[in-house]
Design an enzyme around this catalytic site. Sequence first.
Site, PDB file in Angstrom:
ATOM      1  N   ASP A 109       0.875  -1.176   0.092  1.00 46.12           N
ATOM      2  CA  ASP A 109      -0.058   0.016   0.091  1.00 46.12           C
ATOM      3  C   ASP A 109       1.052   1.218  -0.102  1.00 46.12           C
ATOM      4  O   ASP A 109       1.504   1.625   0.993  1.00 46.12           O
ATOM      5  CB  ASP A 109      -0.932  -0.205   1.159  1.00 46.12           C
ATOM      6  CG  ASP A 109      -2.036   1.042   1.115  1.00 46.12           C
ATOM      7  OD1 ASP A 109      -1.962   1.897   0.212  1.00 46.12           O
ATOM      8  OD2 ASP A 109      -2.846   1.266   1.920  1.00 46.12           O
ATOM      9  N   ASP A 159      -3.589  16.132 -31.814  1.00 44.67           N
ATOM     10  CA  ASP A 159      -4.040  14.905 -31.402  1.00 44.67           C
ATOM     11  C   ASP A 159      -5.020  14.192 -32.356  1.00 44.67           C
ATOM     12  O   ASP A 159      -5.799  13.112 -32.085  1.00 44.67           O
ATOM     13  CB  ASP A 159      -4.632  14.949 -29.695  1.00 44.67           C
ATOM     14  CG  ASP A 159      -5.793  16.032 -29.843  1.00 44.67           C
ATOM     15  OD1 ASP A 159      -5.811  16.758 -30.698  1.00 44.67           O
ATOM     16  OD2 ASP A 159      -6.171  16.087 -28.657  1.00 44.67           O
ATOM     17  N   ASP A 160      -5.368  15.117 -33.461  1.00 47.20           N
ATOM     18  CA  ASP A 160      -6.238  14.296 -34.446  1.00 47.20           C
ATOM     19  C   ASP A 160      -5.687  13.639 -35.520  1.00 47.20           C
ATOM     20  O   ASP A 160      -4.719  14.126 -35.972  1.00 47.20           O
ATOM     21  CB  ASP A 160      -7.150  15.437 -34.929  1.00 47.20           C
ATOM     22  CG  ASP A 160      -8.144  16.205 -34.085  1.00 47.20           C
ATOM     23  OD1 ASP A 160      -8.754  15.244 -33.230  1.00 47.20           O
ATOM     24  OD2 ASP A 160      -8.042  17.672 -33.829  1.00 47.20           O
ATOM     25  N   ASP A 196       8.089  68.483 -56.639  1.00 49.79           N
ATOM     26  CA  ASP A 196       9.309  68.096 -55.980  1.00 49.79           C
ATOM     27  C   ASP A 196       9.092  67.225 -54.707  1.00 49.79           C
ATOM     28  O   ASP A 196       9.724  67.117 -53.936  1.00 49.79           O
ATOM     29  CB  ASP A 196       9.935  69.469 -55.508  1.00 49.79           C
ATOM     30  CG  ASP A 196       9.199  70.182 -54.485  1.00 49.79           C
ATOM     31  OD1 ASP A 196       8.101  69.903 -54.096  1.00 49.79           O
ATOM     32  OD2 ASP A 196       9.816  71.254 -53.955  1.00 49.79           O
ATOM     33  N   CYS A 217      13.455  65.106 -46.085  1.00 49.34           N
ATOM     34  CA  CYS A 217      13.832  63.957 -47.090  1.00 49.34           C
ATOM     35  C   CYS A 217      12.760  63.137 -47.521  1.00 49.34           C
ATOM     36  O   CYS A 217      11.720  62.604 -46.627  1.00 49.34           O
ATOM     37  CB  CYS A 217      14.813  63.026 -46.383  1.00 49.34           C
ATOM     38  SG  CYS A 217      15.264  61.436 -47.559  1.00 49.34           S
ATOM     39  N   CYS A 228      12.721  59.389 -46.522  1.00 55.93           N
ATOM     40  CA  CYS A 228      12.650  58.878 -44.964  1.00 55.93           C
ATOM     41  C   CYS A 228      11.106  59.314 -44.649  1.00 55.93           C
ATOM     42  O   CYS A 228      10.801  58.851 -43.457  1.00 55.93           O
ATOM     43  CB  CYS A 228      13.558  59.644 -44.260  1.00 55.93           C
ATOM     44  SG  CYS A 228      15.270  59.139 -44.634  1.00 55.93           S
ATOM     45  N   ASP A 253       1.736  59.403 -15.683  1.00 55.13           N
ATOM     46  CA  ASP A 253       0.622  58.162 -15.603  1.00 55.13           C
ATOM     47  C   ASP A 253       0.772  57.930 -14.108  1.00 55.13           C
ATOM     48  O   ASP A 253       1.641  58.008 -13.319  1.00 55.13           O
ATOM     49  CB  ASP A 253       1.034  56.932 -16.421  1.00 55.13           C
ATOM     50  CG  ASP A 253       0.070  55.896 -16.520  1.00 55.13           C
ATOM     51  OD1 ASP A 253       0.384  54.865 -16.936  1.00 55.13           O
ATOM     52  OD2 ASP A 253      -1.207  56.203 -16.247  1.00 55.13           O
TER      53      ASP A 253
END
Length: 1446
Positions: free
Chosen positions: A514, A773-774, A1086, A1188, A1191, A1212
């Site tokens: 046991d 698992d399928d 431009d 630019c 950019c 905050d």
Amino acid sequence: MGARASVLTGSKLDAWERIRLRPGSKKAYRLKHLVWASRELERYACNPGLLETAEGTEQLLQQLEPALKTGSEDLKSLWNAIAVLWCVHNRFDIRDTQQAIQKLKEVMASRKSAEAAKEETSPRQTSQNYPIVTNAQGQMVHQAISPRTLNAWVKAVEEKAFNPEIIPMFMALSEGAVPYDINTMLNAIGGHQGALQVLKEVINEEAAEWDRTHPPAMGPLPPGQIREPTGSDIAGTTSTQQEQIIWTTRGANSIPVGDIYRKWIVLGLNKMVKMYSPVSILDIRQGPKEPFRDYVDRFYKTLRAEQATQEVKNWMTETLLVQNSNPDCKQILKALGPEATLEEMMVACQGVGGPTHKAKILAEAMASAQQDLKGGYTAVFMQRGQNPNRKGPIKCFNCGKEGHIAKNCRAPRKRGCWKCGQEGHQMKDCKNGRQANFFREVLASGGHEARQLCAETSVPISPTNGGGSEGTRESESEGGSGRAVPICLPQIPLWDRPIVTAKVGGHLCEALLDTGADDTVLNNIQLEGRWTPKMIGGIGGFIKVKEYNNVTVEVQGKEVQGTVLVGPTPVNILGRNILTGLGCTLNFPISPIAPVPVKLKPGMDGPKVKQWPLSREKIEALTAICQEMEQEGKISRIGPENPYNTPIFAIKKKDSTKWRKLVDFRELNKRTQDFWEVQLGIPHPGGLKQRQSVTVLDVGDAYFSCPLDPDFRKYTAFTIPSVNNETPGVRYQYNVLPQGWKGSPAIFQSSMTKILDPFRKSNPEVEIYQYIDDLYVGSDLPLAEHRKRVELLREHLYQWGFTTPDKKHQKEPPFLWMGYELHPDKWTVQPIQLPDKEVWTVNDIQKLVGKLNWASQIYQGIRVKELCKLIRGTKSLTEVVPLSKEAELELEENREKLKEPVHGVYYQPDKDLWVSIQKHGEGQWTYQVYQDEHKNLKTGKYARQKASHTNDIRQLAEVVQKVSQEAIVIWGKLPKFRLPVTRETWETWWAEYWQATWIPEWEFVSTPPLIKLWYQLETEPIVGAETFYVDGAANRNTKLGKAGYVTEQGKQNIIKLEETTNQKAELMAVLIALQDSKEQVNIVTDSQYVLGIISSQPTQSDSPIVQQIIEELTKKERVYLTWVPAHKGIGGNEKIDKLVSKDIRRVLFLEGIDQAQEDHEKYHSNWRALASDFGLPPIVAKEIIASCPKCHIKGEATHGQVDYSPEIWQMDCTHLEGKIIIVAVHVASDFIEAEVIPAETGQETAYFLLKLAARWPVKVIHTDNGPNFTSAAMKAACWWTGIQHEFGIPYNPQSQGVVEAMNKELKSIIQQVRDQAEHLKTAVQMAVFVHNFKRKGGIGGYTAGERLIDILASQIQTTELQKQILKINNFRVYYRDSRDPIWKGPAQLLWKGEGAVVIQDKGDIKVVPRRKAKIIRDYGKQMAGTDSMANRQTESESMEQPGEIP
């Protein structure tokens, strides 16, 4: 049999066989009756060896006699047989059973009378725990209660907390006590005042009842006579110890006041137990998967708390125990009969109703009993023999099906004997031997070898049916040749109760192994040596045992010494104290798969997240779940040495009262290494080949069948807390792949693939689709052969530890697989029901769109655009959304399309794939993939991706690309396309933009509606058409702007704009030019931004200005659009630039701007590099970046960038330790100001802002929309300090990103210094100091404090430099060279030094000595030269960049 027959020998055996069974009967006792009696004694957990002596038979008679009144006929027959045997041992001359019983009664009666006489002459012993003894003077005195007894009582109360076990514990500890002793025990638990108050009320009631039934005698008492006790005297409040002793020991008129008081206490304890354990016995029902043993434990525990007589409790045991069991156990218990003992019930129901993992584990262990060891066998240690030669798969005795055993069978149980398996009698009436093949029609281990647990051990434990030998056996094959067999450790399977023969202290006995018992307890065994009394708890309550130390226990040749308890236990038990010494382990064969090594990300440690509080019912549910998982080997207990933790919680399963354990692995997932997903999507039924036979399987407990890397298991640790921190939490870690962990899917998929590879290679005609698992198994084999292959696959998976439950084993169509419904010759999605609601929430719309998207793979024409419009933006899931008319129409159309079932077909590899595409307007497209007309393999839809400006052909190219990728994934090849466009239209557009997207080959078909280009841009200038030079400019601060054009013919048009940006102004200039021009026009700009939009030839746009431009373009016959660089002296461009820039923007002139612009046009370096290489202030360098076109080409606002201007702060509130911390962050430097505030109110926030503004220059404060930031107090503070307050998302979708990041950083530092500060507010200021002045990094490698000071100082210097430059620009210089006496000029003054000046004359920069230069003020006369810096304007100032100089 010989051992049992040796009970009687010689003359005694002859005497035994002369005794008749009944008076006048011819049948006499025979040897078989002794064998039968021995077996029956074993059933009643009695030692058959006691039959060999007269003393032993007398002990058996005394043990069995109390049960004769309620016992069965078999028990009475057994008792009669033992009585006859007792007479034989004592040489009494008897003729039959009746005379033996009469003789036994006479002897016992004479003994009782002798003992009674002896008791009258001996002094009275009233107790063993608290004896009232006679002193030297002959007086009766009381022996005080021992501290050890009091300590045991207090400990019992604290541990049991007035559970039912406390009553027998009190009765045992207070045996023989007088009221004084009992009150001492009650005073020792004075901390439980609530319970003692209940007890006091019961005592008062019982004392009053005693006084009512025992009124005191009238008049004075005679001299020398003691008074009779009252109720308060029995309770010990008004009586002395001596009076209590006299009342108890005064002969015939004694009153056991101690026993009476104990009864009152028991009544009070019963009331308290009922109060502390409110569960009724009627509520104790066995769960569908609860083991019968656990159900019996709960039943008897609650039964002891019931306030009922013993007769009622006996009735409850006989009826409710069976009536409230689950259906599986109830059927078995009823088959046992009404007189079945508890032992028979527990034996019969072992494994029934328990977790299905037991059957899986046992079947896995037995199925591999003779398979993994080549050329050898494993001696399986069992209580009963088994056949090692049995072949074939596992077969159930109960239902006859293969794949499981009877103990795990869900079919109705067979009735019959639990020994031999035959019907018509019960186990107690069985005459067919000890053990038949019941539940073992085919042993699970037959035909298989057990896995090799070790390389070498001792000899086999028990012989097989063929006999045992010292590690070898002869082969039973035809050759008959012997072979050596590797020796292995003994295995004890758990098909039946694991009972072994053990030698304890030299005595042989059978005992149960046991693993759930702490101690070893044996019955009816005589051990030598000293012993101490002890009380232990069992199923039926507490029992008294004798404790022997250092007893030798031998099991199968291995000895160990330990503590053994001897007492009236129903079953002999070998507990963990002996099993541990023997080296026994409880092994759960999870999987033989090698674990995949897993590591954390570099530089990271495991999660250390505290467990949050859980309710009592959740803790109890998690405890039960984890205990079961621990028994299955899925998790293991750990100690405090593991520093990691992940929080767990529990939720109730859907439509069930059962709980489900969930682990919050989010933190561990962040820290775990990344995995490559071995499967990038789910299989699609349209890619399946049509098969003759199909089966769908599901792998049970998929993740829990794969082992986790042992070195990684410590990081999965979690804790189950206790209520009110009663005990330390129980800690576990995973041994298998946990659910919710990021690595489980990838590791499981990889492991499953490796396992399936050998089967795939050996069965190439079987097709297996695997997703988690399928499993889809298809073949063209005959059905019978196909199913055999499926069983082989199941057995193959089973050998690796993966089960495929019968419940999810689909053999007949339709097959439900991956959300699809598969038929032999067609497939479809599983039925979809669209909800019909009056009120729709965001969550409802999301679910609806998901269903429609799923249905669109087979239903044509499903549209969801209008429905998706309803949930745009950031909305709460529960927010109610009204349906627009367009959305209602779209929903109804979809309902109509879903009414008729639509099916798809399966793939045929020998045919070509075709795709048809249709446009449905508003950027929505549908397509069908097919091989035969009107038999679709798959359908789908496509919606325009997030692009501001696009056209139909570009969208068509995107649709084709999407379908092509799907086809490569599903079918492995490209289809042929049928598209609604003409070849001329396509080639016209595609000739210029072929490099944009990859497109496969296609066919052009004339299927309306056709797609066409609505306008076309010319590739060369249009001769004779008017040329428009367009430009626009805007001021970032004022939001004012200008847009316009000039033509080579001198015509111009300039308009003013409000609330605009530079990009909008550029687009507006093009729109004006198109509106004012003729049918043919040349446009020069431009702006790369404008060129990129229009040259892509969009036909629809989200921008109103672009949409107007598209409309104007469609009206023109020919349009030519080109781009020229700004500020390069191009006439028309420079002229319009000056016109739109006047009063809108100003330019800062510095040396090196031209070189910096040219360098940036080549390399697109950032502003820091420009400022460093060319000596420019940061503001000027940023302006060059902003000007630019490459950019900044993607929009009108610089989304995704935070404004890092020097005076901008973010604010905050965050929470820690239940308190509020307000944080302000200087965005450009990450400098922090923070403190703990008492409440998150507007007043406290405004006061913090005033302190911040008093310390640092604050121009802009950015916050979220919290109530404290939008309050009136905050508005007043911003107004008074002149601070601009911004909300929402001004520059970045995560506009609070900087302060949120600093919140995390601040909390991390607080945790590091928290133990150095007593209060949180102190720790916050310490953390702020550490962050601002003790940690370097980021821009410049400064600390945050140094960076803030540097930024502010640079801002002041830049401002002063700007003033100086603007002042210098007001002067002109005349100079002369050393060799030329003629004065030249005027030139522009760039810099004035002490000895020289820097000037720019006609583009050349020169250094002139101070003595050769004359500086004069410019009074407004226009200086000559087209290259003068004073006349040059740049677009840079109009760009929305921080740090612009107005």
